[in-house]
Design a protein around this motif. Structure first.
Motif, PDB file in Angstrom:
ATOM      1  N   TRP A 231       0.854  -1.190   0.000  1.00  0.00           N
ATOM      2  CA  TRP A 231       0.000   0.000   0.000  1.00  0.00           C
ATOM      3  C   TRP A 231       0.886   1.234   0.000  1.00  0.00           C
ATOM      4  N   LEU A 232       0.307   2.366  -0.354  1.00  0.00           N
ATOM      5  CA  LEU A 232       1.003   3.648  -0.336  1.00  0.00           C
ATOM      6  C   LEU A 232       0.087   4.713   0.238  1.00  0.00           C
ATOM      7  N   GLU A 233       0.683   5.639   0.955  1.00  0.00           N
ATOM      8  CA  GLU A 233       0.018   6.878   1.344  1.00  0.00           C
ATOM      9  C   GLU A 233       0.652   7.999   0.539  1.00  0.00           C
ATOM     10  N   ILE A 234      -0.168   8.836  -0.061  1.00  0.00           N
ATOM     11  CA  ILE A 234       0.341   9.952  -0.852  1.00  0.00           C
ATOM     12  C   ILE A 234      -0.029  11.225  -0.117  1.00  0.00           C
ATOM     13  N   ASP A 235       0.933  11.745   0.637  1.00  0.00           N
ATOM     14  CA  ASP A 235       0.669  12.882   1.500  1.00  0.00           C
ATOM     15  C   ASP A 235       1.329  14.166   1.013  1.00  0.00           C
ATOM     16  N   SER A 236       2.350  14.032   0.177  1.00  0.00           N
ATOM     17  CA  SER A 236       3.114  15.204  -0.244  1.00  0.00           C
ATOM     18  C   SER A 236       3.622  15.022  -1.667  1.00  0.00           C
ATOM     19  N   VAL A 237       4.077  16.103  -2.239  1.00  0.00           N
ATOM     20  CA  VAL A 237       4.672  16.039  -3.575  1.00  0.00           C
ATOM     21  C   VAL A 237       5.906  15.144  -3.558  1.00  0.00           C
ATOM     22  N   ASP A 238       6.664  15.201  -2.472  1.00  0.00           N
ATOM     23  CA  ASP A 238       7.852  14.345  -2.352  1.00  0.00           C
ATOM     24  C   ASP A 238       7.466  12.869  -2.392  1.00  0.00           C
ATOM     25  N   ASP A 239       6.379  12.505  -1.710  1.00  0.00           N
ATOM     26  CA  ASP A 239       5.899  11.124  -1.762  1.00  0.00           C
ATOM     27  C   ASP A 239       5.634  10.711  -3.201  1.00  0.00           C
ATOM     28  N   LEU A 240       4.883  11.525  -3.892  1.00  0.00           N
ATOM     29  CA  LEU A 240       4.481  11.210  -5.260  1.00  0.00           C
ATOM     30  C   LEU A 240       5.691  11.055  -6.168  1.00  0.00           C
ATOM     31  N   GLU A 241       6.622  11.972  -6.062  1.00  0.00           N
ATOM     32  CA  GLU A 241       7.817  11.915  -6.907  1.00  0.00           C
ATOM     33  C   GLU A 241       8.648  10.673  -6.594  1.00  0.00           C
ATOM     34  N   GLU A 242       8.741  10.319  -5.319  1.00  0.00           N
ATOM     35  CA  GLU A 242       9.501   9.129  -4.926  1.00  0.00           C
ATOM     36  C   GLU A 242       8.873   7.868  -5.498  1.00  0.00           C
ATOM     37  N   TYR A 243       7.564   7.746  -5.405  1.00  0.00           N
ATOM     38  CA  TYR A 243       6.876   6.565  -5.902  1.00  0.00           C
ATOM     39  C   TYR A 243       7.010   6.450  -7.420  1.00  0.00           C
ATOM     40  N   GLU A 244       6.862   7.550  -8.107  1.00  0.00           N
ATOM     41  CA  GLU A 244       6.936   7.499  -9.569  1.00  0.00           C
ATOM     42  C   GLU A 244       8.361   7.204 -10.026  1.00  0.00           C
ATOM     43  N   SER A 245       9.347   7.696  -9.272  1.00  0.00           N
ATOM     44  CA  SER A 245      10.741   7.382  -9.581  1.00  0.00           C
ATOM     45  C   SER A 245      11.002   5.884  -9.399  1.00  0.00           C
ATOM     46  N   LEU A 246      10.502   5.309  -8.307  1.00  0.00           N
ATOM     47  CA  LEU A 246      10.671   3.877  -8.077  1.00  0.00           C
ATOM     48  C   LEU A 246       9.997   3.055  -9.167  1.00  0.00           C
ATOM     49  N   ALA A 247       8.824   3.505  -9.613  1.00  0.00           N
ATOM     50  CA  ALA A 247       8.115   2.788 -10.666  1.00  0.00           C
ATOM     51  C   ALA A 247       8.930   2.752 -11.957  1.00  0.00           C
ATOM     52  N   LYS A 248       9.556   3.854 -12.284  1.00  0.00           N
ATOM     53  CA  LYS A 248      10.380   3.905 -13.500  1.00  0.00           C
ATOM     54  C   LYS A 248      11.577   2.978 -13.397  1.00  0.00           C
ATOM     55  N   GLN A 249      12.053   2.757 -12.168  1.00  0.00           N
ATOM     56  CA  GLN A 249      13.180   1.856 -11.940  1.00  0.00           C
ATOM     57  C   GLN A 249      12.734   0.398 -11.768  1.00  0.00           C
ATOM     58  N   GLY A 250      11.424   0.173 -11.809  1.00  0.00           N
ATOM     59  CA  GLY A 250      10.900  -1.167 -11.613  1.00  0.00           C
ATOM     60  C   GLY A 250      10.986  -1.660 -10.184  1.00  0.00           C
ATOM     61  N   LYS A 251      10.995  -0.720  -9.209  1.00  0.00           N
ATOM     62  CA  LYS A 251      11.185  -1.083  -7.811  1.00  0.00           C
ATOM     63  C   LYS A 251       9.965  -0.785  -6.928  1.00  0.00           C
ATOM     64  N   LEU A 252       8.858  -0.363  -7.532  1.00  0.00           N
ATOM     65  CA  LEU A 252       7.696   0.008  -6.723  1.00  0.00           C
ATOM     66  C   LEU A 252       6.886  -1.194  -6.261  1.00  0.00           C
ATOM     67  N   ASP A 253       7.012  -2.317  -6.957  1.00  0.00           N
ATOM     68  CA  ASP A 253       6.161  -3.465  -6.661  1.00  0.00           C
ATOM     69  C   ASP A 253       6.260  -3.944  -5.219  1.00  0.00           C
ATOM     70  N   LYS A 254       7.404  -3.725  -4.583  1.00  0.00           N
ATOM     71  CA  LYS A 254       7.550  -4.120  -3.181  1.00  0.00           C
ATOM     72  C   LYS A 254       6.513  -3.436  -2.315  1.00  0.00           C
ATOM     73  N   PHE A 255       6.176  -2.208  -2.683  1.00  0.00           N
ATOM     74  CA  PHE A 255       5.256  -1.404  -1.878  1.00  0.00           C
ATOM     75  C   PHE A 255       3.824  -1.414  -2.451  1.00  0.00           C
ATOM     76  N   TYR A 256       3.714  -1.425  -3.752  1.00  0.00           N
ATOM     77  CA  TYR A 256       2.391  -1.350  -4.381  1.00  0.00           C
ATOM     78  C   TYR A 256       2.526  -1.770  -5.822  1.00  0.00           C
ATOM     79  N   LYS A 257       1.665  -2.706  -6.237  1.00  0.00           N
ATOM     80  CA  LYS A 257       1.700  -3.209  -7.616  1.00  0.00           C
ATOM     81  C   LYS A 257       0.774  -2.375  -8.475  1.00  0.00           C
ATOM     82  N   VAL A 258       1.342  -1.572  -9.317  1.00  0.00           N
ATOM     83  CA  VAL A 258       0.569  -0.658 -10.159  1.00  0.00           C
ATOM     84  C   VAL A 258      -0.242  -1.471 -11.176  1.00  0.00           C
TER      85      VAL A 258
END
Length: 258
Positions: A231-258
């Motif tokens: 799961w993810l909480e999106i509370d700030s612009v920094d959160d959003l940018e971090e998640y989208e950066s991880l997704a581009k690197q293929g590393k977001l799945d640990k936290f949330y499967k898009v």
């Protein structure tokens, strides 16, 4: 039958400028708004009775086509007040899920909550430090206490911790109330002292965790539906940018499967 009430009244000031012209739940994560991601997850589990509690920029949420309830004092009150602006929906038949509008979660997490027993069930992340360490230099600064007993029921949540000993997980903003407790849930809220202080906040501005703790203190059995990330909480612009950066690197799945 299970119903869902999504709380989406807030202005999302920490997500500005993205929320200058849209409510927080309508901010996109990788091209799809947070609320639409939630709704898609709910529908995959066969849940279609969805209601949204609105406030800031309510007209944009209304375009999604789901029933809504407006908190006209959204900028003067907190989430519990928004919740009970949807009283007519709350009092309908069936189990009720209450979901924060600024989270997204995997199907397996939702399934875990749906299968949990207890008068109230809360989605609790056991591996919360993974996500907090991603977002914060010192996870303890933003974490809250979460204590469970040996039977898996929550006994304390939402306090400021002095160390990690009283953090057995983190509450994630997803709640289930069993159908046979709905009337008692409403009655409990109505009998609260409007002049009392709730963790330093007045009645209109109490935190959801303060309300949940009040229920626990009154003897409600509050089950922890335990998950590991997802799961993810999106509370700030920094959160959003971090998640989208991880997704581009293929590393977001640990936290949330898009």
């Amino acid at each position: 039958m299970t119903r869902v009430l999504i709380l989406a009244a807030g202005e999302g000031t920490r997500l500005r400028p993205l929320t200058n012209d849209k409510p927080k739940c309508m901010v996109p994560l990788l091209g799809t708004s947070l609320v639409e991601r939630q709704i898609a997850c709910l529908k995959r589990q066969g849940i279609t009775d969805i209601h949204i509690a609105t406030g800031y920029r309510a007209e944009q949420i209304e375009t999604l086509g789901y029933p809504t309830s407006l908190n006209p004092r959204y900028n003067q009150t907190n989430m519990v007040s928004t919740l009970f602006c949807a009283l007519d929906f709350i009092e309908q038949e069936g189990d009720l899920i209450i979901a924060y509008g600024d989270i997204v979660y995997d199907d397996i997490n939702l399934t875990t909550l749906l299968e949990s027993d207890g008068e109230i069930a809360l989605m609790i992340d056991k591996k919360w430090r993974d996500l907090w360490s991603l977002r914060l230099e010192n996870p303890l600064e933003d974490a809250e206490t979460l204590v469970m007993n040996d039977a898996g029921y929550v006994t304390e949540l939402g306090k400021k911790p002095e160390n990690y000993d009283r953090i057995q997980g983190q509450y994630t903003g997803l709640i289930k109330i069993s159908a046979d407790k709905i009337s008692d849930f409403v009655a409990f809220y109505k009998q609260l002292d409007r002049n009392a202080s709730f963790d330093g906040k007045d009645f209109d501005n109490m935190y959801m965790t303060s309300f949940l703790q009040s229920l626990i203190d009154a003897g409600w059995k509050t089950k922890a539906a335990l998950v590991n990330n997802g799961w993810l909480e999106i509370d700030s612009v920094d959160d959003l940018e971090e998640y989208e950066s991880l997704a581009k690197q293929g590393k977001l799945d640990k936290f949330y499967k898009v």
